[in-house]
Scaffold this active site. Structure first.
Site, PDB file in Angstrom:
ATOM      1  N   HIS A  58      37.400  28.913  40.913  1.00  0.00           N
ATOM      2  CA  HIS A  58      37.395  30.290  40.409  1.00  0.00           C
ATOM      3  C   HIS A  58      36.104  30.994  40.815  1.00  0.00           C
ATOM      4  CE1 HIS A  58      38.150  33.330  37.067  1.00  0.00           C
ATOM      5  NE2 HIS A  58      36.875  33.526  37.350  1.00  0.00           N
ATOM      6  N   GLU A  59      34.970  30.354  40.530  1.00  0.00           N
ATOM      7  CA  GLU A  59      33.688  30.983  40.850  1.00  0.00           C
ATOM      8  C   GLU A  59      33.439  31.016  42.362  1.00  0.00           C
ATOM      9  OE1 GLU A  59      32.368  32.585  38.594  1.00  0.00           O
ATOM     10  OE2 GLU A  59      33.411  31.685  36.898  1.00  0.00           O
ATOM     11  N   HIS A  62      35.102  34.087  43.802  1.00  0.00           N
ATOM     12  CA  HIS A  62      34.255  35.273  43.639  1.00  0.00           C
ATOM     13  C   HIS A  62      33.163  35.300  44.709  1.00  0.00           C
ATOM     14  CE1 HIS A  62      35.868  36.764  39.908  1.00  0.00           C
ATOM     15  NE2 HIS A  62      35.523  35.707  39.200  1.00  0.00           N
TER      16      HIS A  62
END
Length: 269
Positions: A58-59, A62
């Protein structure tokens, strides 16, 4: 003085992440083969390690999107290594999300990457950076539920099916929570570039409290809690996952509470 922006070593996958991925693989094998004397322990290790893998991805999503959008300083911050300890504080990134899974069976958004937004031009790029993380959770949920919506469950051990269902529930809850247009969450980050400067200035002080407000509403207002989980269940049903699978997955995950006889009967134990 110019600062270092990116370097090949900044994108080398962290041994920490590889170790977590190895735990996921080994514990997943243990669940599949019913190798462990305590199947719930194997489910706990499998779901927890896979959940941490999804937090890292997820990170990373980003960070990778920001990197390609113009913030080349991302690499020097360690965000492209998939190391969970690089994403803000270990307590916020790992411990709290795992505790929330144990306590409430809910996917708490994890750490954060700090992006130099001044290096990025274009509102669409800013929105895409914010959307990239929860879209990873959506993809993770689709992959976890593939045996269900493909009607390919023949040969999949029942306990492994429960574990996948519970892991999918975590991904769906994380995606929905992250996409809420609440300050401090990714959903607000998606729409923020399109808001007026005046509105953004007014909302900015609320960002540190957005997630807290969401969880207060979820845990202390039954109507909100019921509506949220009804929505989660509706999404999972569309992916072929029923309440039995997710409920039994949670029961096996909380192995310290003892084996659920009803779920165990379906697993042939």
């Amino acid at each position: 003085m110019p600062t270092r922006t990116s370097h090949r070593g900044d994108r080398r996958i962290s041994p920490v992440f590889l170790g977590i991925a190895a735990v996921t693989a080994v514990s997943g094998w243990a669940v599949w083969t019913d190798f462990a004397d305590v199947p719930g322990l194997a489910v706990f290790l499998f779901v927890t390690s896979a959940w941490i893998v999804s937090l890292c991805l997820h990170e990373y999503a980003h960070a990778r999107t920001a990197f390609h959008s113009g913030d080349l300083s991302i690499g020097a911050k360690g965000y492209l290594t998939l190391n969970p300890f690089a994403y803000t504080h270990a307590l916020l990134s790992i411990v709290l999300p795992v505790l929330f899974v144990i306590m409430g069976g809910i996917g708490l958004p994890g750490g954060a990457v700090f992006i130099d937004r001044g290096r990025i031009q274009g509102r669409w790029k800013h929105s895409l950076i914010s959307a990239a993380g929860p879209l990873t959770n959506v993809l993770f949920a689709v992959v976890c539920t593939a045996p269900f919506w493909l009607n390919a469950l023949d040969g999949v051990p029942v306990v492994f099916r429960y574990a996948l269902a519970f892991l999918a529930l975590l991904q769906v809850t994380a995606a929905i929570l992250n996409f809420l247009p609440v300050p401090g969450l990714d959903g607000y980050g998606v729409i923020e570039p399109w808001l007026s400067h005046r509105i953004r200035r007014q909302v900015e002080p609320l960002a540190p409290f957005g997630l807290i407000l969401v969880f207060v509403l979820l845990f202390f207002i039954p109507e909100v809690n019921n509506a949220f989980f009804d929505g989660v269940d509706a999404v999972l049903r569309q992916l072929g996952v029923g309440d039995l699978e997710t409920g039994c997955g949670l029961d096996y995950y909380r192995f310290w509470q003892g084996e659920n006889a009803f779920c165990a009967s379906f697993a042939g134990r």
